[in-house]
Design an enzyme around this catalytic site. Structure first.
Site, PDB file in Angstrom:
ATOM      1  N   GLU A 188      37.501  31.726  35.554  1.00 48.33           N
ATOM      2  CA  GLU A 188      36.901  31.386  36.977  1.00 48.33           C
ATOM      3  C   GLU A 188      35.942  31.966  37.522  1.00 48.33           C
ATOM      4  O   GLU A 188      35.845  33.271  37.356  1.00 48.33           O
ATOM      5  CB  GLU A 188      38.221  31.446  37.966  1.00 48.33           C
ATOM      6  CG  GLU A 188      39.616  30.560  37.415  1.00 48.33           C
ATOM      7  CD  GLU A 188      40.569  31.095  38.109  1.00 48.33           C
ATOM      8  OE1 GLU A 188      40.673  31.026  39.633  1.00 48.33           O
ATOM      9  OE2 GLU A 188      41.789  31.172  37.588  1.00 48.33           O
ATOM     10  N   GLU A 297      39.883  26.328  47.439  1.00 50.53           N
ATOM     11  CA  GLU A 297      41.216  26.715  47.276  1.00 50.53           C
ATOM     12  C   GLU A 297      41.427  27.939  48.468  1.00 50.53           C
ATOM     13  O   GLU A 297      40.265  28.755  48.816  1.00 50.53           O
ATOM     14  CB  GLU A 297      41.416  27.427  46.128  1.00 50.53           C
ATOM     15  CG  GLU A 297      43.094  28.181  46.094  1.00 50.53           C
ATOM     16  CD  GLU A 297      43.118  29.058  44.712  1.00 50.53           C
ATOM     17  OE1 GLU A 297      44.479  29.484  44.780  1.00 50.53           O
ATOM     18  OE2 GLU A 297      42.332  29.038  43.891  1.00 50.53           O
TER      19      GLU A 297
END
Length: 383
Positions: A188, A297
């Site tokens: 990520e 997120e």
């Protein structure tokens, strides 16, 4: 009969030892190192920034990655052997990390950002029609490419500084995922606002067991091997976009791709080779990714008995459009031939559209596949 000199063999050995010792001290590689480099980088450089960050320029061979048991004999790959074709790279001269204005780390070192560690645990990227359990404190607005073999991903992220509360974060990122639920591997990268700070930071993350016992942010544990001396993971990024000002919209290019020769997963930011995740620290991702997510997120702790007002993206809903909502453009993936292609047939997933939402725009030649995402969090429609 010729009598041998008893000192001749001894002299030869002495000469051999002197030559060998001289070679070791010559400007040749010693255990992969140059002796002059060992002397030059013995003393670490320290750069202090007004925002409180302390940047330590640490010898590249002394970075945390090499305490990982699987990297004990790892040889650093200083640059990828190849790059995916099809990605348009920009010549961006704007410094995107504030500490660059205060000093530079010399070649042969890497910048390690000394800030208070943020320990909020990451959670599994969630998709519809999977068995992954919803983690109530994490909310998402994301799109996904799935069902193929992916060897990299690209996106250009609008850079913002959303409001966050203590113990919470807001991120814009790309995830590369592989493996079954209990052994999920992820890579990520993106930007993160966290813990009430006033600055967004470049971040990386990885795990090989679904966030249970392995992986971490940035260089907080062994794993990611940094090669760049110019930019640091975990450092604050400036300037950020200004709401409603079309002339002050700033972006950051992020590329991740699997090197065709070494198998390492390389991270490039603004065209700079930042470093890589060695394939040996993974299980499923040692081969390829089977899922890519792009989007936002946040963490919602509901600490005051209602939905958090931690913002996602710019803090505004996607329908406000350019210069007001956060945009991610040029969503691309890398196929097995090393060619970068537009991501199509994307799956959208939003956990709580009353609080955060997303919108995919029609494909445009200059922006490719792009989307807007985000929202304010707590509001009359998001209690």
């Amino acid at each position: 009969m010729v009598t041998k000199n008893p000192w001749s063999n001894l002299s030869s050995w002495v000469f051999f030892l002197i030559c060998s010792f001289s070679y070791m001290l010559s400007p040749e590689l010693v255990n992969g190192r140059n002796v002059s480099d060992l002397i030059k980088h013995k003393k670490e450089h320290i750069i202090e920034v007004e925002d409180g960050d302390i940047i330590e320029c640490v010898d590249i061979y002394k970075q945390p990655a090499f305490t990982h048991p699987l990297l004990k004999y790892h040889k650093i790959q200083m640059r990828p052997s190849s790059n995916p074709s099809g990605i348009i790279r920009r010549n961006n001269t704007i410094p995107f990390q504030h500490w660059n204005m205060k000093g530079k780390c010399p070649k042969g070192t890497i910048p390690i950002v000394r800030t208070q560690a943020f320990n909020h645990k990451k959670a599994s990227p969630i998709l519809p029609n999977t068995s992954l359990a919803f983690t109530s404190s994490h909310e998402y607005a994301q799109v996904s490419a799935r069902g193929g073999e992916y060897f990299g991903a690209h996106a250009t992220f609008g850079l913002w500084n959303p409001r966050t509360n203590a113990g919470e974060f807001s991120i814009a990122q790309v995830w590369l995922v592989a493996g079954p639920e209990d052994d999920m591997n992820t890579i990520e990268a993106g930007w993160q606002a966290k813990d009430g700070e006033k600055e967004s930071r470049l971040f990386t993350y990885w795990t090989r067991d679904n966030y249970q016992h392995t992986g971490c942010y940035n260089l907080e544990c062994p794993g990611f091997v940094q090669t760049s001396h110019r930019f640091g993971v975990g450092s604050a990024m400036k300037p950020v976009s200004v709401y409603g000002d079309k002339g002050k919209q700033y972006e950051i290019d992020i590329d991740i791709h699997k090197d065709t020769k070494s198998g390492n997963w390389w991270l490039q930011v603004q065209g700079e080779n930042m470093g890589y995740w060695p394939s040996t620290i993974f299980t499923s991702l040692a081969k390829s990714s089977t899922l890519i997510n792009w989007g936002g997120e946040i963490v919602n702790l509901r600490s005051n008995g209602h939905h958090t007002n931690t913002q996602m993206g710019s803090g505004h809903f996607p329908n406000e459009g350019f210069s007001k909502a956060c945009r991610i453009r040029n969503l691309r993936y890398v196929d097995g031939l090393g060619v970068s292609r537009d991501a199509d047939e994307l799956i959208t997933y939003v956990t709580n559209p009353s609080c955060y939402d997303l919108h995919i725009e029609s494909k445009r030649n200059d922006f490719g596949v792009n989307l807007y995402f985000g929202g304010p969090g707590n509001s009359p429609q998001c209690p």
